[in-house]
Design an enzyme around this catalytic site. Structure first.
Site, mmCIF file in Angstrom:
data_model
loop_
_atom_site.group_PDB
_atom_site.id
_atom_site.type_symbol
_atom_site.label_atom_id
_atom_site.label_comp_id
_atom_site.label_asym_id
_atom_site.label_seq_id
_atom_site.Cartn_x
_atom_site.Cartn_y
_atom_site.Cartn_z
ATOM 1 N N LYS A 259 0.870 -1.170 0.000
ATOM 2 C CA LYS A 259 0.000 0.000 0.000
ATOM 3 C C LYS A 259 0.911 1.226 0.000
ATOM 4 O O LYS A 259 1.404 1.660 1.033
ATOM 5 C CB LYS A 259 -0.896 0.005 1.247
ATOM 6 N N CYS B 68 13.586 10.669 7.186
ATOM 7 C CA CYS B 68 13.426 10.294 8.591
ATOM 8 C C CYS B 68 14.732 10.446 9.362
ATOM 9 O O CYS B 68 14.724 10.672 10.576
ATOM 10 C CB CYS B 68 12.893 8.873 8.698
ATOM 11 N N GLU C 31 9.434 1.489 11.332
ATOM 12 C CA GLU C 31 10.455 2.536 11.298
ATOM 13 C C GLU C 31 9.707 3.849 11.290
ATOM 14 O O GLU C 31 9.057 4.200 10.299
ATOM 15 C CB GLU C 31 11.350 2.375 10.063
ATOM 16 N N GLU D 231 8.943 16.631 15.556
ATOM 17 C CA GLU D 231 9.424 16.394 14.196
ATOM 18 C C GLU D 231 8.681 17.306 13.220
ATOM 19 O O GLU D 231 7.453 17.326 13.184
ATOM 20 C CB GLU D 231 9.201 14.933 13.799
#
Length: 496
Positions: free
Chosen positions: A189, A299, A265, A400
């Site tokens: 997906k 990331c 992750e 973040e």
């Protein structure tokens, strides 16, 4: 894959289809728009998969486990995977165009990182599985005959692969390649923002001789869409996900029903540490990349910088000059080095942090707004931005942002900076810059992260473990570590 059987990233009106059981199919959900981030214009329409479509995809994957794929030898599987790698390389320009149209990232980045690594993953994990070993033990038995215990690795089954939008092909094949190498089947997906390369890969899979149902792609969103339908499906045997921590938490809840394993992750708020004795030129170049590469949408990117007092002013001045040197423009122009953010929604989020920093009284060294990009006025561009002067409790320092920005703080000694770096709920990566070998080993080992670079950033050996600590994830992938997730160990005991 598309209505014109091209890359899925051509003129507006192109349709991107689901790939189920070796065939392209329209979805039972709605048709949604896909935007080119550099212009803000629609470049494709994507078929959303319904619950029934996801059920078909999982069913096709489950059936393929019992078919030719499940009966193949490792050598036969790996021959096919190498053909997939060759197929991506043969259609390099199509994958490159699809990736740029979906993400807006400059050709200078996508042609050197995204597409080459996307194909290389299949060769890397083919090499790894070919040499993977297990263990064996001889043991005594009461009758003196003895026994041998040995372990074999078997495929986990149907793997749900939920992919992010920042490195769509690279991070998708980072999961699909080891899963397939181990004999699993997959249902992918991709992010709704970046569906094209996952769909295009279906054509390569067919051409390489991958049996129908081994590789499937369903398009859509998260809640009450393809993402939820897939992660909650009872016939999915494992879920691997890269993306936001909050989404990872939702996937963990879904996976608990049926006790399915997950590999996650997730987010990061990564710290860069620059000591007085660092090679300043190397530290500026490396930190510039770690803060601004892929418009900060990595990331592993550095959003917190801690610089020792003796070089603080000089470092800030030189990194500011580096931030101002990036060139905006047409992503297909090889001289362009800074692209847009992936979507208008994400741009508004990043600009919201820019405004918050200003309201909190941050010293803005550069950026803080949107650039003028001639011919691309409606693109999702933001300026590379650096701040100083905010407390460690500020949301700019703790949350973040996932944009081309970083806050720079000063520190005095090693103990202090280790505490500052570890003062975060995240623990993904760090970069330490020092010419002192003892300090390099000492500090890198004390930072609560999954990967610590010294005098480098994003220098990857794909055999090494990759993943995060704390809220940055669960599990490790890369090299043989990937097969800890994509296989199950089965012990066989033979009484002699």
């Amino acid at each position: 894959m598309t209505s014109n059987k091209s890359t899925g990233a051509g003129a507006a009106g192109t349709e991107i289809l689901n790939f189920i059981g070796g065939e392209y199919r329209k979805g039972g959900g709605r048709l949604f728009e896909n935007y080119y981030p550099a212009t803000g214009q629609v470049h494709a329409h994507v078929h959303e998969a319904s619950r029934e479509d996801v059920d078909l995809a999982v069913g096709a994957a489950k059936q393929a486990l019992k078919g030719p794929w499940g009966r193949m030898s490792v050598a036969e599987r790996l021959t096919i995977l190498r053909k997939v790698a060759d197929g991506i390389q043969a259609r390099f320009d199509e994958f490159l165009r699809a990736e740029i149209m979906d993400t807006g990232k400059p050709r200078s980045i996508a042609s050197h990182i995204d597409i080459p690594r996307g194909g290389a993953n299949f060769n890397v994990f083919a090499d790894q599985i070919a040499s993977l070993s297990t263990e064996a033990f001889q043991s005594a038995t009461p009758d003196g005959a003895g026994a041998i215990n040995y372990a074999i690795r078997v495929p986990r089954g149907v793997i749900a692969v939920i992919c992010p939008w920042n490195l769509p092909l690279l991070l998708m094949t980072w999961k699909v390649a080891p899963a397939m190498a181990a004999g699993n089947t997959v249902v992918v997906k991709p992010s709704e923002e970046t569906p094209a390369t996952a769909a295009l890969l279906g054509e390569v899979m067919n051409a390489a001789g991958v049996p129908a149902g081994v590789y499937n792609v369903v398009h859509g969103f998260g809640a009450d869409s393809a993402g939820e339908f897939l992660t909650s499906h009872p016939d999915v045997d494992g879920i691997t996900f890269t993306g936001e921590t909050s989404t990872g938490e939702a996937i963990m809840r879904a996976a608990s029903n049926g006790v399915r394993p997950v590999s996650l992750e997730l987010g990061g708020k990564n710290a860069g540490i620059i000591f007085n004795d660092a090679d300043l030129a190397k530290a500026i170049e490396g930190t510039g990349r770690s803060c601004f590469a892929n418009t900060g949408q990595v990331c592993l990117a550095t959003e917190r910088l801690y610089v020792q007092r003796g070089i603080f002013e000089e470092f800030c001045a030189k990194l500011t000059a580096q931030a101002k040197s990036y060139r905006f423009g047409d992503p297909f122009n090889p001289e362009v080095t800074m692209g847009p953010l992936v979507s208008d929604i994400h741009r508004q989020k990043v600009l919201g942090f820019y405004e918050k920093a200003k309201a909190e009284g941050a010293t803005i060294l550069c950026g803080g707004g949107t650039p003028d990009v001639a011919g691309f006025e409606n693109g999702y561009f933001v300026e590379p931005t650096l701040w100083t002067g905010l407390p460690q409790t500020s949301e700019i320092v703790t949350n973040e942002i996932f944009g081309p920005c970083a806050h720079i703080s000063v520190f005095d000694d090693e103990e202090e900076v280790v505490g500052l770096a570890n003062n975060s709920p995240y623990g993904l990566a760090t970069a330490v810059w020092t010419e002192n070998l003892s300090r390099a080993h000492r500090v890198a080992s004390q930072i609560d992260v999954g990967i610590a670079w010294v005098n480098s950033w994003f220098l990857r050996d794909l055999r090494t473990p990759f993943g995060g600590s704390k809220k940055s994830g669960i599990g490790r992938e890369g090299g043989n570590h990937s097969f800890e997730f994509y296989t199950e160990l089965r012990n066989i005991c033979i009484k002699l």
